[in-house]
Each structure stands twice: as C-alpha cells, then as structure tokens.
Scaffold this motif. Sequence first.
Motif, PDB file in Angstrom:
ATOM      1  N   PRO A 163      81.883   6.827  35.930  1.00  0.00           N
ATOM      2  CA  PRO A 163      81.072   6.684  34.709  1.00  0.00           C
ATOM      3  C   PRO A 163      81.839   5.910  33.643  1.00  0.00           C
ATOM      4  O   PRO A 163      83.074   5.915  33.618  1.00  0.00           O
ATOM      5  N   VAL A 164      81.078   5.253  32.774  1.00  0.00           N
ATOM      6  CA  VAL A 164      81.678   4.475  31.676  1.00  0.00           C
ATOM      7  C   VAL A 164      81.023   4.884  30.364  1.00  0.00           C
ATOM      8  O   VAL A 164      79.868   5.311  30.330  1.00  0.00           O
ATOM      9  N   ALA A 165      81.771   4.750  29.282  1.00  0.00           N
ATOM     10  CA  ALA A 165      81.215   5.070  27.961  1.00  0.00           C
ATOM     11  C   ALA A 165      80.038   4.154  27.676  1.00  0.00           C
ATOM     12  O   ALA A 165      80.094   2.943  27.925  1.00  0.00           O
ATOM     13  N   PHE A 166      78.966   4.733  27.156  1.00  0.00           N
ATOM     14  CA  PHE A 166      77.749   3.967  26.875  1.00  0.00           C
ATOM     15  C   PHE A 166      77.660   3.711  25.384  1.00  0.00           C
ATOM     16  O   PHE A 166      77.600   4.645  24.579  1.00  0.00           O
ATOM     17  N   ASN A 167      77.652   2.442  25.005  1.00  0.00           N
ATOM     18  CA  ASN A 167      77.682   2.071  23.591  1.00  0.00           C
ATOM     19  C   ASN A 167      76.587   1.054  23.296  1.00  0.00           C
ATOM     20  O   ASN A 167      76.749  -0.136  23.548  1.00  0.00           O
ATOM     21  N   PRO A 168      75.442   1.486  22.738  1.00  0.00           N
ATOM     22  CA  PRO A 168      74.343   0.563  22.440  1.00  0.00           C
ATOM     23  C   PRO A 168      74.371   0.018  21.011  1.00  0.00           C
ATOM     24  O   PRO A 168      73.432  -0.672  20.604  1.00  0.00           O
ATOM     25  N   TYR A 169      75.427   0.307  20.266  1.00  0.00           N
ATOM     26  CA  TYR A 169      75.454  -0.061  18.849  1.00  0.00           C
ATOM     27  C   TYR A 169      75.902  -1.510  18.663  1.00  0.00           C
ATOM     28  O   TYR A 169      76.621  -2.062  19.500  1.00  0.00           O
ATOM     29  N   PRO A 170      75.487  -2.129  17.562  1.00  0.00           N
ATOM     30  CA  PRO A 170      76.057  -3.443  17.233  1.00  0.00           C
ATOM     31  C   PRO A 170      77.562  -3.327  17.030  1.00  0.00           C
ATOM     32  O   PRO A 170      78.085  -2.238  16.797  1.00  0.00           O
ATOM     33  N   ASP A 199      81.540  10.155  22.581  1.00  0.00           N
ATOM     34  CA  ASP A 199      80.746   9.173  23.304  1.00  0.00           C
ATOM     35  C   ASP A 199      80.041   9.870  24.457  1.00  0.00           C
ATOM     36  O   ASP A 199      80.452  10.951  24.895  1.00  0.00           O
ATOM     37  N   ILE A 200      78.978   9.251  24.963  1.00  0.00           N
ATOM     38  CA  ILE A 200      78.368   9.739  26.190  1.00  0.00           C
ATOM     39  C   ILE A 200      78.641   8.725  27.293  1.00  0.00           C
ATOM     40  O   ILE A 200      79.027   7.575  27.023  1.00  0.00           O
ATOM     41  N   TYR A 201      78.418   9.144  28.556  1.00  0.00           N
ATOM     42  CA  TYR A 201      78.842   8.338  29.698  1.00  0.00           C
ATOM     43  C   TYR A 201      77.678   8.126  30.661  1.00  0.00           C
ATOM     44  O   TYR A 201      76.869   9.031  30.905  1.00  0.00           O
ATOM     45  N   ALA A 202      77.604   6.909  31.186  1.00  0.00           N
ATOM     46  CA  ALA A 202      76.573   6.540  32.152  1.00  0.00           C
ATOM     47  C   ALA A 202      77.232   5.929  33.376  1.00  0.00           C
ATOM     48  O   ALA A 202      78.341   5.385  33.300  1.00  0.00           O
ATOM     49  N   TYR A 203      76.565   6.020  34.503  1.00  0.00           N
ATOM     50  CA  TYR A 203      77.019   5.328  35.708  1.00  0.00           C
ATOM     51  C   TYR A 203      76.445   3.914  35.708  1.00  0.00           C
ATOM     52  O   TYR A 203      75.255   3.723  35.428  1.00  0.00           O
ATOM     53  N   GLY A 236      77.741  16.516  28.701  1.00  0.00           N
ATOM     54  CA  GLY A 236      79.086  17.073  28.728  1.00  0.00           C
ATOM     55  C   GLY A 236      79.829  16.954  27.410  1.00  0.00           C
ATOM     56  O   GLY A 236      80.424  17.939  26.931  1.00  0.00           O
ATOM     57  N   PRO A 237      79.838  15.782  26.762  1.00  0.00           N
ATOM     58  CA  PRO A 237      80.569  15.639  25.491  1.00  0.00           C
ATOM     59  C   PRO A 237      80.037  16.515  24.364  1.00  0.00           C
ATOM     60  O   PRO A 237      80.699  16.655  23.334  1.00  0.00           O
ATOM     61  N   TYR A 238      78.844  17.099  24.538  1.00  0.00           N
ATOM     62  CA  TYR A 238      78.292  17.992  23.517  1.00  0.00           C
ATOM     63  C   TYR A 238      78.503  19.468  23.858  1.00  0.00           C
ATOM     64  O   TYR A 238      77.941  20.340  23.192  1.00  0.00           O
ATOM     65  N   GLY A 239      79.323  19.733  24.899  1.00  0.00           N
ATOM     66  CA  GLY A 239      79.680  21.110  25.205  1.00  0.00           C
ATOM     67  C   GLY A 239      79.007  21.684  26.424  1.00  0.00           C
ATOM     68  O   GLY A 239      79.094  22.895  26.666  1.00  0.00           O
ATOM     69  N   TYR A 240      78.355  20.860  27.223  1.00  0.00           N
ATOM     70  CA  TYR A 240      77.611  21.363  28.382  1.00  0.00           C
ATOM     71  C   TYR A 240      78.487  22.074  29.402  1.00  0.00           C
ATOM     72  O   TYR A 240      78.186  23.188  29.830  1.00  0.00           O
ATOM     73  N   SER A 241      79.595  21.446  29.784  1.00  0.00           N
ATOM     74  CA  SER A 241      80.268  21.886  30.995  1.00  0.00           C
ATOM     75  C   SER A 241      81.543  22.704  30.781  1.00  0.00           C
ATOM     76  O   SER A 241      81.948  23.442  31.670  1.00  0.00           O
ATOM     77  N   TYR A 242      82.177  22.614  29.623  1.00  0.00           N
ATOM     78  CA  TYR A 242      83.448  23.322  29.491  1.00  0.00           C
ATOM     79  C   TYR A 242      83.260  24.709  28.879  1.00  0.00           C
ATOM     80  O   TYR A 242      82.181  25.049  28.374  1.00  0.00           O
ATOM     81  N   ILE A 263      85.196  12.212  33.139  1.00  0.00           N
ATOM     82  CA  ILE A 263      84.930  11.861  31.737  1.00  0.00           C
ATOM     83  C   ILE A 263      85.980  12.468  30.810  1.00  0.00           C
ATOM     84  O   ILE A 263      86.210  11.948  29.717  1.00  0.00           O
ATOM     85  N   TRP A 264      86.615  13.565  31.244  1.00  0.00           N
ATOM     86  CA  TRP A 264      87.614  14.193  30.359  1.00  0.00           C
ATOM     87  C   TRP A 264      88.936  13.430  30.357  1.00  0.00           C
ATOM     88  O   TRP A 264      89.820  13.746  29.563  1.00  0.00           O
ATOM     89  N   SER A 265      89.065  12.438  31.222  1.00  0.00           N
ATOM     90  CA  SER A 265      90.242  11.578  31.125  1.00  0.00           C
ATOM     91  C   SER A 265      90.090  10.578  29.984  1.00  0.00           C
ATOM     92  O   SER A 265      91.065   9.960  29.562  1.00  0.00           O
TER      93      SER A 265
END
Length: 731
Positions: A163-170, A199-203, A236-242, A263-265
């Motif tokens: 997965p890679v960080a997803f960044n749709p912002y200018p 950040d969130i992550y997408a494949y 996950g980055p919002y607390g889902y998995s840990y 993603i935690w790396s």
Amino acid sequence: MSSRFNLKTPKMFIKTRFNYEKLPGGASDSQSSSPIRMGSWSKNYRSPAWANRLQRPRLSFARLVMLAIAALMLVSMLATGIYKKRRWNDNERKGDDRKLYHWERYPRLKGLFGGVRTLVKYEDWVSEQDLVKYSQGPSPEDNIKQKWPPKSDKDHREPPMDPVAFNPYPDWTSASYLKNHDEVKTCYLDDEEKIDLPDIYAYPGIPQNQTAPFFGSYEELGINEKVCFDRFGRLGPYGYSYGRDQGGFDLATKFEKAGAEKIWSYEPKIDYRHVNWGRAQKRCLAKNEIRFQKSETKSETKSEQEEPAKNAERAEPVKQKIKRHAYVLRTWTGYKYSETQILTIRAMINELSLKSGGEYDVHFLLHVKDDSIPIWSSEEVYQKTIQDNLPEEFWGMATLWSEQQMRMYYPEPFPNNVYNHAKAPVHSVYRSAHFAMQWFSQVHPEYDFYWNWEMDLRLSGHYYEFNTRIGDWARNQPRKGMWERSSRYYIPALHGSWKNFTEMVEEEMYNSDEKPVWGPPKFENTGMLPSPPETTPPSTYLADDYEWGVGEDADIVTFNPIFDPAKTNWVFRDDVSGYDLELPEPPRRCAIITVSRLSKRLLDLMHRETYLMKHHMFPEMWPSTVAFHHGLKAVYAPHAVYFDHNWPLESIDGVFNHPPKPTDSVFGWGEHNQLGNSFYFNAGFSSELWRRWLGGREYNQGGPTEEENGSGRMCLRPTLFHPVKHENLAT
C-alpha cells in the motif's frame, strides 16, 4: 423558442452530433436492433390524461389510487426484507415458490468480493462483466488476455504489492499554487502541535476481475480509478486495528490481515482517547483564515487614476480566496454510534477539514426529539444534551434543533396542501427535514456550500477527493441540457463518453414532445419570489453552444437523478402546499435521498420561499424544485454505483432511464429494481457490500475463514454506500 419545442407541433427529427455507432458493443450484444430506443419512451408521456389523474389525488378516485400506492410501498419494504432473507444462496432457494423479480434471474456478480491477493495493475485489470462477455465467444483466448498477479511469498498470503499513502490534495507549497493562493498553514490534532495528521493508504491496483460499476464514471468525475482501499489502509490510521491501550479500537483481531502491518512502517499510531476534534477544527481555521476572507473593493482615488503605472508596481497580486463548506451530519438524540462509524467521522474531519487547511467544517446538526427539553433557555441543558448524545471527541461540533423551534421559526399556516400522504404535521422531520438545514444556513452564513449528509452513508474512498472532484466536475457542466442529463443514469458501457451521452440526451429530447429547460420555467401561479437576474439565459437555447454555465458553481448537486415526479407514481409527489389549488400544480423536480450539496444562494431562496410565501414540499422534492423554479444550476453527479446481478445493458437502460409507463418508474412502484445496487434509499446490496468489506460474513458468505482460505480481504475502489443501517459483523 423554436417551434420544434412547441408541444402542439408535430415531432421533428433533428440531426445532431450524436452517433450511435460510437457506443460500445453492437447489435450482436443487444436484445433489440438498437442499443437506445430513440424517442419511444417519450411517447408514453404525451397525453396529459394519466398525468392529470396522478396529479389530482384529492379526487375520490385518486384517493383509492393512493391507498393502492401505500399498499405497494408496504410491499416494497417487505421486498427489502425478502431480499435480505432469501438472498444469494442458491441452495436456500430450493422450495422457494416466491416469484422472482426479473433482475434476480440475471447471473450473479461476485467480482467485488475478490481480495488483495489477486491485485493487478489497472492496465491489466479485466472487469467481471468483460470476462463473462468475452470468455463466452468461440475463441476467448483471442478476445481476452487474462493476467493474474505474480505469486507472492508466504504461500500466496501476502498481497503482490504494497500500500502507498494516498494524497489527493494540491501541492500547497508549489510556486504555481502560491502564485494565486494564500499559504496553507499546517494543522495538527493537538493544542501543542506535536501530533501530525494521519494519512490513509491505498493499493496501486485492483483485484483481477473486480466488477465494474454500471452507473457513473470515476474518470469523468476525476476520481482515481486505478487504486483500491482495504479496511486497514482506509481505517487503520484512525484507530481501526491497533489496541485500546494505544488509543485504538482493536477491531481487527479476528480477521485476515496479511501484509496489513506494513502501513505502520510509514504511519505512527495515534492515541485518539484525548483528541478534541472540534477544537482542532477551530485552531485550523484560525491559522488559515486569510485564505477565506472575502476580497474588499477599494475605490479609486484621483491620484490612483493619474498614476496607474506607479500603483501597479506598488500593488500586491490579489490572491484567489477559497470557498468554504459546511459538512453537516444529520443526527438525532438517542442515535447510537458504532465504533466503525466513529472511524468514518474521524476520517471526514481529518480529510475534509484539517488536511485542507480549513476548507471544510464538519458539523453535527442534532435533532432533539423531545420538545419539552428546554435547550433554548439553559446553556447547561444544551451542553448536557450534547454530552448525552454524542461521543466525547465530537462534543464541540454540535448544533441542536427541535421541531418546536421550527414551528416558531416557520410558523403556520402552510395552506392549500394538495395531498399529505404521510398524514404527518408539516413541521415533523419526516415532512420538513429541510427546515433545519435552512435555519442552519441562516445562523451560519459564513459558508458558500452546505453538504446535507446522512448518518447511514459510508465511503470507501477519500473524502476530500470524492467531494472536491464532484464539486469541480459540477462547476464545469454547461447549463444546456443540464436538467435533461440529470434526469438519467449515465451507463458508460452503453452510452460511451460523457460527450456522447450529452449528445444522445439532446437527440432524445429533439425527438420527443418535451421542451428543454432553459432558465426559470413559466407556470400559472398567484405569487412567486423573483428569480435572481443572473439566471436569465444570455441567449436562446439553440444559439448556445454548451457555453452558458461552464465555470459556474452548481447550486445543488445530487447523488441520484433529478426527475419529474409528476411523470411517476412516487408516493409523495403531491405533498405540495402554499400554491393555488384552483390552478394546476406547479412543475416539480425531485431527487430521492436528501443527500446533496446546497449553495448558500439556494438555501436562502428556500428559506424565503418558506417564510414569505408559505410554499412547502416534501424534503426530497423541495431543494430541486426551488432550484428549478428559479433557474439555478442543478446537476446529478454520476458517481459509481455497483450491482449484484449482471443486467444486460439495454435492459438496465430501459428500466432505469426509459420506463414504458409511469407505474414502471424506478422512483415509485419500480423501486424493487434498486434493491440490488449500492446506492438508493432501499438498496439491499449496499449494507452487504460494506460489511463484507469490513470482514463480516453475510448470507453465509465471506468472513475471516473464507478470506483466509481464499483471495484475502476485499479491496474496493471509491464507492458511496447507502443505506448502511448497522455494522454488527457476523464472523
């Protein structure tokens, strides 16, 4: 207006740029000789006889019709239950003598349930529909080059890509952005500005043979269609998995998770137990307030007129100011927030508000259902009501309202109701949910747009990308053919490009008895507010070359088509008040589900129509109708909608876009056709798809064991789900 649009003149065929040969597929794929039934559907609407019968339910015969409609609505609700109970297990259908809906006889689509172990690059992806279509030919190997992901380590358990960080912002820091805009100051989660925003992550791929959406287009809206989101990268980055001891929800212990820990790396785990989202929003806006201030007009002095060159050298470039959005979550006292929903709300605030430098504010518009609670006379009661009905992390974001408040704000009477099918008071939230939004826009006039968002919506994609791209797309839409395009579902596999779809709609209109909508419509009435002068068309319809409206922000953006309820048997189409009953009912427009983006201009007109003119309509009809009456810009955004059965393209177009008679409309008695898709008020497939994506087991399919022994956890492209009534996962 040209005589070709005169309802009294014979139909004329007008040659346009639309070319049916440009459509994908051909006669061999069709059940008829033409992929589009040109003009035939419109013939059913020429005679006003049936329309008059449907529009006059106050007559005794029509009341009988309405009773029949009520019975059929009950049948529709029962059908949803039947759909959920009977659904999808062919073995369970043995001995089931229930008559199936026609669409249930189409082959099932299962490609959306493919997992991360089958990820391929977008360029290698073959949709499930194409796989089925081309593999049935005489030489399937010549028609389709199936590509599978390479084998991975650990017995194929790891996804073939990371997965890679997803960044749709200018790029806020780029010279090109800063040339025209003020600097975007970085925002943080805490007061000390030590906790960075996640950040969130997408494949960077899609599961091979994932189902393609039948309605809508990622490419047309500018949404990235080449990536997919699994539950770990998205939530996950919002607390889902840990673990809870780390400030998370620890929701992933029972589920397949191979490769998810990567993603935690890149991403630190945030302790959300002490985050105050309301305070974080306010800090972010304060840091970036200059970006949103309105430009002030400075009068020219005599010296400035005499020395333009010198003044030009001294003047700083005028920076473009950003328009602001209120993202309004419509909730109520007693509502229970699941942990998964809390994760999605955290995502909204982070992605829309904080990471955009304050472009959006997320609000809770909380309906206090008990009118006896004195929320307007006691600050202590007001705050206690919030604390009793919202998770603590959102306490600083709520605005309370009640039906009693609306009775005082918009007092009775609302006379001359045509037919109150709901048998409810006009101020009940069921009949006037828009009152609270209108009031909210008056007490919060600082926003340019207001998103009316429901609690049973979910999004698998990134909120900023989804909402902003839709707004940008709507701004670029021309007004010519706008209402006509917005009344139809866009089916790319059949209609081809959006340009081709636009020309097809134009040709259908030319070959029907319909007049195009061009500016505010004229109709008999005994009093209307004046329309904004800028809504008067600058030229005739025929003279315009799809230019008027381009670059103009839409006043209303809907997520289902904007249709004419008078041409359907939609049950609430005659809940109209405040107009002269001796005259024909006013023309109306409607979009099912109140979810929408509304402009301040539209909400101001809705507010004034309500309190000055005593005009009122059912909530799903009112915003679109006010926009229609006053010539505002209205568009239906063609977002991706998935189906669970493989409809023939001509069939789905005929049923959803060209019903042969009003009783067949999918916005009325034909609503059973919506059960098997991912977005409608009664869509049964939406909840199943969302919970399966979360790892749950639905209808004896999916769940941890099946994921572990199969292709892994699901990975979906950006999809808007409605309704999702619960997130209790069976495992």
